[in-house]
Design a protein around this motif. Sequence first.
Motif, PDB file in Angstrom:
ATOM      1  N   GLN A 155       0.828  -1.213   0.000  1.00 48.27           N
ATOM      2  CA  GLN A 155       0.000   0.000   0.000  1.00 48.27           C
ATOM      3  C   GLN A 155       0.863   1.263   0.000  1.00 48.27           C
ATOM      4  O   GLN A 155       0.530   2.254  -0.645  1.00 48.27           O
ATOM      5  CB  GLN A 155      -0.946   0.013   1.202  1.00 48.27           C
ATOM      6  CG  GLN A 155      -2.025  -1.066   1.108  1.00 48.27           C
ATOM      7  CD  GLN A 155      -3.039  -0.980   2.247  1.00 48.27           C
ATOM      8  OE1 GLN A 155      -3.611   0.069   2.510  1.00 48.27           O
ATOM      9  NE2 GLN A 155      -3.269  -2.092   2.935  1.00 48.27           N
ATOM     10  N   SER A 156       1.968   1.214   0.710  1.00 45.94           N
ATOM     11  CA  SER A 156       2.853   2.385   0.756  1.00 45.94           C
ATOM     12  C   SER A 156       3.526   2.624  -0.593  1.00 45.94           C
ATOM     13  O   SER A 156       3.988   3.731  -0.870  1.00 45.94           O
ATOM     14  CB  SER A 156       3.930   2.200   1.830  1.00 45.94           C
ATOM     15  OG  SER A 156       3.331   2.099   3.100  1.00 45.94           O
ATOM     16  N   ILE A 158       1.999   2.118  -3.562  1.00 48.40           N
ATOM     17  CA  ILE A 158       1.037   2.510  -4.602  1.00 48.40           C
ATOM     18  C   ILE A 158       1.458   3.864  -5.179  1.00 48.40           C
ATOM     19  O   ILE A 158       1.642   4.830  -4.450  1.00 48.40           O
ATOM     20  CB  ILE A 158      -0.392   2.655  -3.993  1.00 48.40           C
ATOM     21  CG1 ILE A 158      -0.869   1.355  -3.384  1.00 48.40           C
ATOM     22  CG2 ILE A 158      -1.392   3.185  -5.034  1.00 48.40           C
ATOM     23  CD1 ILE A 158      -1.169   0.260  -4.327  1.00 48.40           C
ATOM     24  N   GLY A 159       1.604   3.918  -6.481  1.00 49.76           N
ATOM     25  CA  GLY A 159       1.934   5.190  -7.130  1.00 49.76           C
ATOM     26  C   GLY A 159       3.395   5.592  -7.019  1.00 49.76           C
ATOM     27  O   GLY A 159       3.782   6.652  -7.503  1.00 49.76           O
ATOM     28  N   GLU A 160       4.197   4.772  -6.349  1.00 48.02           N
ATOM     29  CA  GLU A 160       5.626   5.079  -6.212  1.00 48.02           C
ATOM     30  C   GLU A 160       6.423   4.144  -7.128  1.00 48.02           C
ATOM     31  O   GLU A 160       5.945   3.074  -7.493  1.00 48.02           O
ATOM     32  CB  GLU A 160       6.085   4.868  -4.754  1.00 48.02           C
ATOM     33  CG  GLU A 160       5.300   5.670  -3.719  1.00 48.02           C
ATOM     34  CD  GLU A 160       5.713   7.143  -3.655  1.00 48.02           C
ATOM     35  OE1 GLU A 160       6.683   7.521  -4.333  1.00 48.02           O
ATOM     36  OE2 GLU A 160       5.054   7.907  -2.931  1.00 48.02           O
ATOM     37  N   LYS A 161       7.639   4.566  -7.467  1.00 52.30           N
ATOM     38  CA  LYS A 161       8.463   3.733  -8.343  1.00 52.30           C
ATOM     39  C   LYS A 161       9.450   2.889  -7.545  1.00 52.30           C
ATOM     40  O   LYS A 161      10.064   3.381  -6.607  1.00 52.30           O
ATOM     41  CB  LYS A 161       9.243   4.639  -9.307  1.00 52.30           C
ATOM     42  CG  LYS A 161       8.340   5.293 -10.320  1.00 52.30           C
ATOM     43  CD  LYS A 161       9.102   6.318 -11.141  1.00 52.30           C
ATOM     44  CE  LYS A 161       8.142   7.136 -11.987  1.00 52.30           C
ATOM     45  NZ  LYS A 161       8.727   8.404 -12.415  1.00 52.30           N
ATOM     46  N   LYS A 255       7.025   6.244   4.083  1.00 52.06           N
ATOM     47  CA  LYS A 255       5.573   6.054   4.064  1.00 52.06           C
ATOM     48  C   LYS A 255       5.228   4.781   4.823  1.00 52.06           C
ATOM     49  O   LYS A 255       5.978   3.803   4.807  1.00 52.06           O
ATOM     50  CB  LYS A 255       5.040   6.002   2.635  1.00 52.06           C
ATOM     51  CG  LYS A 255       4.814   7.409   2.074  1.00 52.06           C
ATOM     52  CD  LYS A 255       4.577   7.421   0.603  1.00 52.06           C
ATOM     53  CE  LYS A 255       3.160   7.083   0.212  1.00 52.06           C
ATOM     54  NZ  LYS A 255       2.957   7.321  -1.257  1.00 52.06           N
ATOM     55  N   ALA A 256       4.086   4.824   5.505  1.00 52.53           N
ATOM     56  CA  ALA A 256       3.671   3.690   6.322  1.00 52.53           C
ATOM     57  C   ALA A 256       2.181   3.471   6.176  1.00 52.53           C
ATOM     58  O   ALA A 256       1.448   4.385   5.816  1.00 52.53           O
ATOM     59  CB  ALA A 256       3.992   3.960   7.793  1.00 52.53           C
ATOM     60  N   GLN A 257       1.771   2.253   6.436  1.00 52.36           N
ATOM     61  CA  GLN A 257       0.348   1.969   6.508  1.00 52.36           C
ATOM     62  C   GLN A 257       0.074   1.479   7.923  1.00 52.36           C
ATOM     63  O   GLN A 257       0.868   0.728   8.495  1.00 52.36           O
ATOM     64  CB  GLN A 257      -0.039   0.927   5.451  1.00 52.36           C
ATOM     65  CG  GLN A 257      -1.528   0.656   5.349  1.00 52.36           C
ATOM     66  CD  GLN A 257      -1.973  -0.490   6.225  1.00 52.36           C
ATOM     67  OE1 GLN A 257      -1.160  -1.302   6.655  1.00 52.36           O
ATOM     68  NE2 GLN A 257      -3.254  -0.586   6.504  1.00 52.36           N
ATOM     69  N   PRO A 274      -7.397  -2.394  -7.004  1.00 51.30           N
ATOM     70  CA  PRO A 274      -6.946  -1.087  -6.501  1.00 51.30           C
ATOM     71  C   PRO A 274      -8.055  -0.257  -5.857  1.00 51.30           C
ATOM     72  O   PRO A 274      -7.840   0.906  -5.544  1.00 51.30           O
ATOM     73  CB  PRO A 274      -6.454  -0.402  -7.775  1.00 51.30           C
ATOM     74  CG  PRO A 274      -7.349  -0.938  -8.850  1.00 51.30           C
ATOM     75  CD  PRO A 274      -7.687  -2.343  -8.458  1.00 51.30           C
ATOM     76  N   GLU A 275      -9.225  -0.848  -5.679  1.00 45.73           N
ATOM     77  CA  GLU A 275     -10.310  -0.116  -5.002  1.00 45.73           C
ATOM     78  C   GLU A 275     -10.168  -0.264  -3.490  1.00 45.73           C
ATOM     79  O   GLU A 275      -9.435  -1.126  -3.005  1.00 45.73           O
ATOM     80  CB  GLU A 275     -11.679  -0.699  -5.406  1.00 45.73           C
ATOM     81  CG  GLU A 275     -11.910  -0.786  -6.898  1.00 45.73           C
ATOM     82  CD  GLU A 275     -11.950   0.587  -7.556  1.00 45.73           C
ATOM     83  OE1 GLU A 275     -12.442   1.520  -6.906  1.00 45.73           O
ATOM     84  OE2 GLU A 275     -11.450   0.715  -8.694  1.00 45.73           O
TER      85      GLU A 275
END
Lengths: 388, 388
Positions: A155-156, A158-161, A255-257, A274-275
């Motif tokens: 989750q952390s 998501i959207g990161e490379k 980043k953390a969840q 991804p929902e």
Amino acid sequence: MKKILVLGSTGSIGLNTLEIARSFQNKFKIVGLTSNNNISLLEKQIEEFHPEAVVVVNKEKAAELKTKVAGKCAVLSGEEGLLEITRRGNYDILVSALVGFAGLAPTIEAIKQKKRIALANKETLVTAGEIIIGLCKEYGAELIPVDSEHSAIFQSLIGEKKETINKLILTASGGPFLNKDKTELEHVTIAEALKHPNWKMGNKITIDSATMMNKGLEIIEAFWLFGLPKEKIEVVIHPQSIIHSMVEFIDGSIKAQMSSPDMKLPILYALTFPERYNFSSVKTDFARINKLTFFEPDFDKFTCLKMAYHAIEEGGTAPCILNAANEVAVEKFLSGKIRFTQIPELITDALEKIVCHKKADMPAGEAGLDLIFESDFKTREYLTKKHS
Amino acid sequence: MKKILVLGSTGSIGLNTLEIARSFQNKFKIVGLTSNNNISLLEKQIEEFHPEAVVVVNKEKAAELKTKVAGKCAVLSGEEGLLEITRRGNYDILVSALVGFAGLAPTIEAIKQKKRIALANKETLVTAGEIIIGLCKEYGAELIPVDSEHSAIFQSLIGEKKETINKLILTASGGPFLNKDKTELEHVTIAEALKHPNWKMGNKITIDSATMMNKGLEIIEAFWLFGLPKEKIEVVIHPQSIIHSMVEFIDGSIKAQMSSPDMKLPILYALTFPERYNFSSVKTDFARINKLTFFEPDFDKFTCLKMAYHAIEEGGTAPCILNAANEVAVEKFLSGKIRFTQIPELITDALEKIVCHKKADMPAGEAGLDLIFESDFKTREYLTKKHS
């Protein structure tokens, strides 16, 4: 409507998955369930969820259930039943929640069916990580982690490379013996080892938490899942289990969840990604939590952690031997045959004595599985004989 | 090479921005700098960064600098100089780091130039949030927050959908007076109020942290930046300032961004987004940090927090009046004219006495700015006269 096949529906992850299915009846349809032995619970689950087929691994119990639920659903049996139900392919998501090495073969079947795998069985990646990742790519199957730690990292990210990751920080509760001296561990009882401070889980994983082998297995799992060198996978003790894990990026940002510890959250996410679905049963109130603490892990006390890093370094079937030895050792501890501190001793013994097939000597891809099954078998055989 | 214009280059955010530019000389080129008065520092910055133009708001100082740096770079002056340098458009990113309401007009110019705005000036959104968000959409300008809290939320939302947000949790250090009784606040000194426990910042924002008006302004800023109702924006006291803020999603999962407190991180991210650059100067060691704590904010002691929520509810120019009153009050406190506890009193006074233009009575879009400038002016005039 997503169709879900739950391998291990009478275990802790399985029960949580069914609770989610109960909460989202218009989103998820349970099409298959399995249990090793627990047919009374499985029967209730059949009544409630009306799956098309179930598997009972124990053949006698399977026959017994068959007479009880005749006409309601197909009842398969044995390990071949697990393979068959996954091979049938009439599902969208496999919740892979068998305990231990037994999860590997059916998970591979689901990968070949190009399904989404909600992976709770960490032994699949621990023992055959390279092959599994390769097969997922080859067949286009999706592997979504259910372990709270790996879900947090997933989750952390998501959207990161991937190339911006500096390191993964796996959090560990430290288990029930975090504050015991190394010498005190000699005398801990089964009941004490089964008292996890934060998580309600099955017996095997709870003992793994007490030895911290659970975190060791998670290090190996993360190694394969996120494709990072072992030097980029750290462990920090975080007794409250609120921060489920973290990612540090190359710019210094972390980043953390987080959430109150409840396995339903990572299970739900693995089903909905991804929902995100509206799910209000898990609340996290920071003012009430008040304090989150962090410590370095004690590698001298929890030698299983060291062994996991070592197994990654060894490569080949070393993690498989580590895992098989751990499974046997935990079973022996739970049945009162060895002391708690003998668990790492048995694993060390196996890692020294069982021939480890080096990666260079293993055939590429799926063909390598034979050596993995062989290492698993030999390790079990060796330890069972030696410590019977 | 990204060309950067820094409004407020001799302030805290400006200095941090230049430190980043120094670390990434092949990535960022400083093309413009501004200062209100500090020409000796600005001269050094010109020597080092060779900007095309600079602005000195104080006209006498501007003339003085002009003679010193003749031929090296253009020297503009006054507030019209700030508008001109942003209007020139020879930059890719505006770092909007002026203090207070003065940041609004030049930021609007940069929006009209369709630039990326690295927004450190929270008053821009506090006073004219709706107009600013509308203009960004209209001109296709990018607004990336620099406040550590909003950067944390922005980062936590990467790859997530807005409709899956359950709430934003802004963390607040609680400032230097977190553990003082309400009655003790009567007698605190300027020096005490300027001692922030975690962050090195300019004087204005440090006093805002002590009154917690800083968090109040951030609530309003978040309201506009993330487009959520005020009920979905919470504050939690977190004295260590490691978790910079959090997002709770509808499935109960919480994501957070963290680091040791250093403004260079959110500044760098605002410059590089969606990339991350390798920046190793900020390290976060959880085992060394050891403990993160959380408390509910005391709304009775820190009435500025309540006022911020109230100003959102009032809408129109209420947040502008709140902000102008706060700016005057902080200035008066810093120059020894009022006591610390008079800061919220002056704000309350202004909110009661100055006519608030309701949203329904304001012309849509940019035309509404006139009433915002009017409310700002009238508030300053009223409080300056009354408490001179």
